[in-house]
Write a protein that holds these residues in place. Structure first.
Motif, PDB file in Angstrom:
ATOM      1  N   ARG A  90       0.819  -1.399  -0.197  1.00  0.00           N
ATOM      2  CA  ARG A  90      -0.026  -0.177  -0.115  1.00  0.00           C
ATOM      3  C   ARG A  90       0.951   1.142  -0.115  1.00  0.00           C
ATOM      4  NH1 ARG A  90      -2.772  -3.889   2.448  1.00  0.00           N
ATOM      5  NH2 ARG A  90      -4.925  -4.244   1.963  1.00  0.00           N
ATOM      6  N   GLU A  91       2.179   1.229   0.025  1.00  0.00           N
ATOM      7  CA  GLU A  91       3.064   2.371   0.054  1.00  0.00           C
ATOM      8  C   GLU A  91       3.970   2.232  -1.321  1.00  0.00           C
ATOM      9  OE1 GLU A  91       5.403   3.107   3.393  1.00  0.00           O
ATOM     10  OE2 GLU A  91       3.667   2.373   4.753  1.00  0.00           O
ATOM     11  N   ASP A 129      -1.915   6.842  -4.733  1.00  0.00           N
ATOM     12  CA  ASP A 129      -0.393   6.678  -4.590  1.00  0.00           C
ATOM     13  C   ASP A 129       0.202   5.991  -5.827  1.00  0.00           C
ATOM     14  OD1 ASP A 129      -0.538   8.853  -2.876  1.00  0.00           O
ATOM     15  OD2 ASP A 129      -0.038   7.373  -1.377  1.00  0.00           O
ATOM     16  N   ALA A 130      -0.424   4.661  -5.900  1.00  0.00           N
ATOM     17  CA  ALA A 130       0.026   3.877  -7.191  1.00  0.00           C
ATOM     18  C   ALA A 130       0.269   4.507  -8.340  1.00  0.00           C
ATOM     19  CB  ALA A 130      -0.659   2.524  -7.025  1.00  0.00           C
ATOM     20  N   PRO A 131       1.094   4.242  -9.139  1.00  0.00           N
ATOM     21  CA  PRO A 131       1.267   5.116 -10.630  1.00  0.00           C
ATOM     22  C   PRO A 131       0.237   4.429 -11.575  1.00  0.00           C
ATOM     23  CG  PRO A 131       2.978   3.575 -10.321  1.00  0.00           C
ATOM     24  CD  PRO A 131       2.612   3.596  -9.034  1.00  0.00           C
ATOM     25  N   ALA A 132      -0.320   3.248 -11.263  1.00  0.00           N
ATOM     26  CA  ALA A 132      -1.379   2.817 -12.230  1.00  0.00           C
ATOM     27  C   ALA A 132      -2.336   2.074 -11.384  1.00  0.00           C
ATOM     28  CB  ALA A 132      -0.589   1.723 -13.224  1.00  0.00           C
ATOM     29  N   HIS A 137       4.884  -4.163  -7.363  1.00  0.00           N
ATOM     30  CA  HIS A 137       3.964  -4.512  -6.008  1.00  0.00           C
ATOM     31  C   HIS A 137       2.632  -4.154  -6.598  1.00  0.00           C
ATOM     32  CE1 HIS A 137       7.891  -3.797  -4.484  1.00  0.00           C
ATOM     33  NE2 HIS A 137       7.500  -5.007  -3.913  1.00  0.00           N
ATOM     34  N   SER A 138       1.577  -4.854  -5.734  1.00  0.00           N
ATOM     35  CA  SER A 138       0.461  -4.612  -6.028  1.00  0.00           C
ATOM     36  C   SER A 138      -0.588  -4.481  -4.821  1.00  0.00           C
ATOM     37  CB  SER A 138      -0.284  -5.334  -7.078  1.00  0.00           C
ATOM     38  OG  SER A 138      -0.411  -6.707  -6.689  1.00  0.00           O
ATOM     39  N   PRO A 179       7.348  -2.962   0.443  1.00  0.00           N
ATOM     40  CA  PRO A 179       6.482  -4.393   0.915  1.00  0.00           C
ATOM     41  C   PRO A 179       6.690  -4.531   2.262  1.00  0.00           C
ATOM     42  CG  PRO A 179       8.669  -5.134  -0.344  1.00  0.00           C
ATOM     43  CD  PRO A 179       8.459  -3.928  -0.365  1.00  0.00           C
ATOM     44  N   PRO A 180       5.722  -5.305   2.937  1.00  0.00           N
ATOM     45  CA  PRO A 180       5.803  -5.452   4.399  1.00  0.00           C
ATOM     46  C   PRO A 180       7.159  -6.009   4.908  1.00  0.00           C
ATOM     47  CG  PRO A 180       3.829  -6.723   3.574  1.00  0.00           C
ATOM     48  CD  PRO A 180       4.668  -6.206   2.507  1.00  0.00           C
TER      49      PRO A 180
END
Length: 175
Positions: free
Chosen positions: A17-18, A74-77, A121-122, A156-157
């Motif tokens: 999520r980041e 925040d995700a670019p896509a 990441h997703s 990632p976490p």
């Protein structure tokens, strides 16, 4: 790839999520879409469609529709994966509604794994106001948004999520 490699690959994927904000390479987007097109579907109807959103303003509106989940912004896509009822209902009638949702879910899963294969990441987001997403993207009535898949280079976490033991999910022969 052997079965051990596959299992390691699957376990290494996590929801992120980041995001760094770095734009996705167009080749990554095309790879993810091509992977979705290999997903199995009921009767090979491929009753799914996707709206690829890279525009910052539209991602902000999607995040608001997604109950203010900032990772969507925040995700670019963001791949808005949709069920296309018409494609499956023409062959299966009312049952085609379920098949279209299943087709979209499988395609989204393939997209998520394709992103992971590209070291991206997703995060699959299912909590959103459907009507707001429909209006924002101009979706026809026979198209239902099923998931917002945020994709990008992220953080990632540190610890993998704890999972239930598989036996807590499995029933053999009967419940």
């Amino acid at each position: 790839m052997n079965s051990s490699d596959l299992f390691r690959f699957l376990k290494a994927r996590s929801s992120v999520r980041e995001y760094s904000g770095e734009p996705l390479d167009p080749e990554d987007i095309e790879y993810i879409l091509a992977a979705a097109s290999t997903a199995p579907s009921a009767g090979n109807r491929e009753a799914w469609d996707v709206v690829v959103v890279t525009d910052e303003d539209i991602r902000l509106e999607l995040a608001l529709a997604a109950l203010e989940q900032v990772h969507v912004r925040d995700a670019p896509a963001v791949f808005v994966v949709c069920a296309n009822y018409v494609r499956s209902m023409t062959q299966y009638g009312e049952r085609g509604i379920l098949y279209a949702v299943e087709d979209a879910a499988i395609a989204c899963t393939y997209m998520m794994l394709a992103a992971h294969a590209r070291d991206l990441h997703s995060c699959w987001t299912g909590a959103f106001e459907e009507d707001e997403v429909r209006e924002l993207l101009g979706l026809p009535q026979h198209i239902r948004p099923v998931a917002l898949l945020a994709v990008g280079k992220g953080t990632p976490p540190l610890e993998p999520m704890k999972r239930m033991p598989v036996d807590e999910h499995v029933h053999r022969e009967t419940w």
